[in-house]
Design a protein around this motif. Structure first.
Motif, PDB file in Angstrom:
ATOM      1  N   SER A 112      22.516  20.832  34.766  1.00 43.89           N
ATOM      2  CA  SER A 112      21.250  20.101  34.836  1.00 43.89           C
ATOM      3  C   SER A 112      20.468  20.419  36.096  1.00 43.89           C
ATOM      4  CB  SER A 112      21.505  18.589  34.752  1.00 43.89           C
ATOM      5  OG  SER A 112      22.362  18.168  35.820  1.00 43.89           O
ATOM      6  N   SER A 113      21.168  20.856  37.136  1.00 42.55           N
ATOM      7  CA  SER A 113      20.507  21.193  38.400  1.00 42.55           C
ATOM      8  C   SER A 113      21.390  22.150  39.182  1.00 42.55           C
ATOM      9  CB  SER A 113      20.259  19.926  39.236  1.00 42.55           C
ATOM     10  OG  SER A 113      21.501  19.350  39.639  1.00 42.55           O
ATOM     11  N   ALA A 114      20.791  22.811  40.156  1.00 41.70           N
ATOM     12  CA  ALA A 114      21.568  23.717  41.008  1.00 41.70           C
ATOM     13  C   ALA A 114      22.626  22.946  41.794  1.00 41.70           C
ATOM     14  CB  ALA A 114      20.638  24.463  41.962  1.00 41.70           C
ATOM     15  N   SER A 115      22.285  21.744  42.232  1.00 46.81           N
ATOM     16  CA  SER A 115      23.237  20.956  43.018  1.00 46.81           C
ATOM     17  C   SER A 115      24.451  20.557  42.180  1.00 46.81           C
ATOM     18  CB  SER A 115      22.553  19.717  43.597  1.00 46.81           C
ATOM     19  OG  SER A 115      22.028  18.892  42.566  1.00 46.81           O
ATOM     20  N   ALA A 116      24.227  20.237  40.893  1.00 51.36           N
ATOM     21  CA  ALA A 116      25.353  19.898  40.015  1.00 51.36           C
ATOM     22  C   ALA A 116      26.264  21.111  39.830  1.00 51.36           C
ATOM     23  CB  ALA A 116      24.832  19.413  38.663  1.00 51.36           C
ATOM     24  N   PHE A 117      25.665  22.286  39.652  1.00 50.95           N
ATOM     25  CA  PHE A 117      26.445  23.520  39.524  1.00 50.95           C
ATOM     26  C   PHE A 117      27.232  23.812  40.790  1.00 50.95           C
ATOM     27  CE2 PHE A 117      26.045  28.264  40.343  1.00 50.95           C
ATOM     28  CZ  PHE A 117      27.246  28.582  39.714  1.00 50.95           C
ATOM     29  N   ILE A 118      26.587  23.684  41.928  1.00 50.29           N
ATOM     30  CA  ILE A 118      27.246  23.974  43.208  1.00 50.29           C
ATOM     31  C   ILE A 118      28.461  23.078  43.411  1.00 50.29           C
ATOM     32  CG2 ILE A 118      26.948  23.815  45.726  1.00 50.29           C
ATOM     33  CD1 ILE A 118      24.018  24.724  45.244  1.00 50.29           C
ATOM     34  N   GLU A 119      28.330  21.805  43.041  1.00 45.28           N
ATOM     35  CA  GLU A 119      29.437  20.872  43.230  1.00 45.28           C
ATOM     36  C   GLU A 119      30.629  21.234  42.344  1.00 45.28           C
ATOM     37  OE1 GLU A 119      32.021  17.933  44.306  1.00 45.28           O
ATOM     38  OE2 GLU A 119      30.260  18.765  45.336  1.00 45.28           O
ATOM     39  N   VAL A 120      30.377  21.539  41.065  1.00 43.43           N
ATOM     40  CA  VAL A 120      31.470  21.922  40.165  1.00 43.43           C
ATOM     41  C   VAL A 120      32.115  23.221  40.639  1.00 43.43           C
ATOM     42  CG1 VAL A 120      32.038  22.658  37.822  1.00 43.43           C
ATOM     43  CG2 VAL A 120      30.499  20.724  38.172  1.00 43.43           C
ATOM     44  N   PHE A 121      31.311  24.173  41.044  1.00 47.08           N
ATOM     45  CA  PHE A 121      31.826  25.466  41.494  1.00 47.08           C
ATOM     46  C   PHE A 121      32.662  25.287  42.767  1.00 47.08           C
ATOM     47  CE2 PHE A 121      31.825  29.609  43.424  1.00 47.08           C
ATOM     48  CZ  PHE A 121      31.779  30.509  42.378  1.00 47.08           C
ATOM     49  N   ARG A 122      32.150  24.522  43.713  1.00 47.12           N
ATOM     50  CA  ARG A 122      32.879  24.314  44.974  1.00 47.12           C
ATOM     51  C   ARG A 122      34.191  23.594  44.731  1.00 47.12           C
ATOM     52  NH1 ARG A 122      34.321  20.604  47.921  1.00 47.12           N
ATOM     53  NH2 ARG A 122      33.237  19.079  46.632  1.00 47.12           N
ATOM     54  N   ARG A 123      34.178  22.604  43.842  1.00 52.22           N
ATOM     55  CA  ARG A 123      35.398  21.850  43.538  1.00 52.22           C
ATOM     56  C   ARG A 123      36.443  22.744  42.855  1.00 52.22           C
ATOM     57  NH1 ARG A 123      32.982  17.851  41.123  1.00 52.22           N
ATOM     58  NH2 ARG A 123      33.447  18.469  38.982  1.00 52.22           N
ATOM     59  N   THR A 124      35.985  23.716  42.086  1.00 52.69           N
ATOM     60  CA  THR A 124      36.904  24.598  41.352  1.00 52.69           C
ATOM     61  C   THR A 124      37.443  25.725  42.216  1.00 52.69           C
ATOM     62  OG1 THR A 124      35.727  24.145  39.283  1.00 52.69           O
ATOM     63  CG2 THR A 124      37.153  26.093  39.326  1.00 52.69           C
ATOM     64  N   PHE A 125      36.565  26.371  42.997  1.00 54.42           N
ATOM     65  CA  PHE A 125      36.948  27.585  43.708  1.00 54.42           C
ATOM     66  C   PHE A 125      37.114  27.408  45.217  1.00 54.42           C
ATOM     67  CE2 PHE A 125      34.666  29.129  39.888  1.00 54.42           C
ATOM     68  CZ  PHE A 125      35.731  29.786  39.284  1.00 54.42           C
ATOM     69  N   GLY A 126      36.654  26.283  45.755  1.00 56.75           N
ATOM     70  CA  GLY A 126      36.848  26.038  47.178  1.00 56.75           C
ATOM     71  C   GLY A 126      35.776  26.615  48.068  1.00 56.75           C
ATOM     72  N   TYR A 127      34.725  27.154  47.496  1.00 57.15           N
ATOM     73  CA  TYR A 127      33.598  27.656  48.277  1.00 57.15           C
ATOM     74  C   TYR A 127      32.343  27.535  47.423  1.00 57.15           C
ATOM     75  CZ  TYR A 127      34.292  31.969  45.525  1.00 57.15           C
ATOM     76  OH  TYR A 127      34.441  32.878  44.509  1.00 57.15           O
ATOM     77  N   THR A 128      31.176  27.686  48.006  1.00 57.30           N
ATOM     78  CA  THR A 128      29.939  27.516  47.263  1.00 57.30           C
ATOM     79  C   THR A 128      29.518  28.830  46.605  1.00 57.30           C
ATOM     80  OG1 THR A 128      28.569  28.023  49.199  1.00 57.30           O
ATOM     81  CG2 THR A 128      29.155  25.705  48.832  1.00 57.30           C
ATOM     82  N   PRO A 129      28.797  28.755  45.490  1.00 60.40           N
ATOM     83  CA  PRO A 129      28.386  29.986  44.808  1.00 60.40           C
ATOM     84  C   PRO A 129      27.489  30.888  45.650  1.00 60.40           C
ATOM     85  CG  PRO A 129      27.323  28.048  43.835  1.00 60.40           C
ATOM     86  CD  PRO A 129      28.373  27.550  44.751  1.00 60.40           C
ATOM     87  N   GLY A 130      26.755  30.295  46.587  1.00 58.93           N
ATOM     88  CA  GLY A 130      25.888  31.095  47.442  1.00 58.93           C
ATOM     89  C   GLY A 130      26.635  32.044  48.344  1.00 58.93           C
ATOM     90  N   THR A 131      27.909  31.775  48.606  1.00 57.63           N
ATOM     91  CA  THR A 131      28.709  32.635  49.473  1.00 57.63           C
ATOM     92  C   THR A 131      29.633  33.561  48.681  1.00 57.63           C
ATOM     93  OG1 THR A 131      30.552  31.047  49.669  1.00 57.63           O
ATOM     94  CG2 THR A 131      28.727  30.827  51.238  1.00 57.63           C
ATOM     95  N   HIS A 132      29.516  33.542  47.341  1.00 52.67           N
ATOM     96  CA  HIS A 132      30.473  34.276  46.503  1.00 52.67           C
ATOM     97  C   HIS A 132      30.547  35.761  46.852  1.00 52.67           C
ATOM     98  CE1 HIS A 132      32.743  35.485  42.974  1.00 52.67           C
ATOM     99  NE2 HIS A 132      31.853  36.429  42.771  1.00 52.67           N
ATOM    100  N   ASN A 133      29.401  36.434  46.913  1.00 50.87           N
ATOM    101  CA  ASN A 133      29.424  37.880  47.123  1.00 50.87           C
ATOM    102  C   ASN A 133      29.616  38.270  48.579  1.00 50.87           C
ATOM    103  OD1 ASN A 133      29.207  38.449  44.419  1.00 50.87           O
ATOM    104  ND2 ASN A 133      27.003  38.702  44.450  1.00 50.87           N
TER     105      ASN A 133
END
Length: 260
Positions: free
Chosen positions: A236-257
């Protein structure tokens, strides 16, 4: 259709290559490159130094960024796919040496020490000296201590379940309820809900989150912006995605690459 909206790769090919020894090496794969279905008589650890690696068997697809590794037991027919430019690290282990005691694939957490051990061990696979044997012993100790991660997309056996999964994989942004997806494929919501639990051991929302994370990782590996990934994967929003991603992988999607 965008190349980032593809279903997980299939392991099914006309013939399966048999390589008795599971290789230990580091190799570079370009985005989208595949290693066709094959099997080893030994166990193997698969790790992405950069990019995202997906391993597919007849039972499903396991996927892992650089903070994870995939355990592939001896005899398992599997294929690999690179999402983004992939630095692939492979560690072969004798069939008699099963540090995890597992006979099905699994995704493991990879901390900084285990990551460096895998990279170091795959750097010079021809070395047979005592230091290398000690390195492998520590690597196996770290594997035993690594928590398992639920990063798997199971393969549907029931055609009714497969039809719904195909719709979601084709468009991760699809926000239809299970009832609506069932109506589109001619199945009742209650039946589908029961099938998700029976075949996958998870609810539909849990499975859809796994599917969206798979697509999100592949899009991030292709350098799509975080906001675009969130939108294309149905959050629904970038913030919702960031939270799920961070909770799953331990880091934020913006730092993935940048995690190389």
């Amino acid at each position: 259709m965008s190349k980032t909206r593809q279903s997980p790769p299939s392991p099914h090919t006309p013939s399966v290559r048999h390589t008795p020894t599971a290789p230990t090496r580091a190799q570079r794969l370009v985005a989208g490159q595949r290693i066709d279905a094959h099997r080893h008589d030994e166990h193997q650890i698969v790790h992405a130094g950069s990019g995202v690696v997906a391993v597919t068997t007849e039972a499903g697809t396991w996927f892992a960024p650089g903070t994870r590794a995939i355990w592939i037991p001896a005899g398992t027919v599997h294929s690999h796919r690179a999402h983004g430019p992939l630095d692939l690290h492979l560690v072969g282990l004798p069939a008699a040496a099963n540090p995890l005691g597992l006979h099905t694939p699994v995704v493991l957490a990879v901390g900084p020490l285990l990551r460096e051990l895998i990279v170091a061990y795959t750097r010079d696979p021809g070395d047979t000296g005592p230091e290398r044997r000690r390195l492998l012993a520590v690597l196996c100790d770290q594997l035993r201590a690594s928590p398992q991660q639920p990063l798997r997309l199971p393969t549907a056996g029931d055609p009714r379940l497969a039809a719904v999964c195909a719709l979601v994989h084709a468009d991760p942004a699809d926000t239809r309820t299970l009832a609506a997806l069932g109506a589109a494929t001619g199945s009742a919501e209650r039946t589908l809900s029961r099938l998700f639990r029976r075949e996958f051991g998870m609810t539909f929302p849990q499975w859809r989150t796994q599917s969206r994370l798979y697509h999100a990782l592949s899009m991030l590996a292709d350098d799509l912006p975080v906001t675009s990934v969130a939108h294309r994967c149905g959050w629904s929003s970038a913030s919702a995605f960031i939270e799920v991603f961070r909770r799953t992988f331990g880091y934020t999607p913006g730092t993935h690459n940048r995690r190389t």
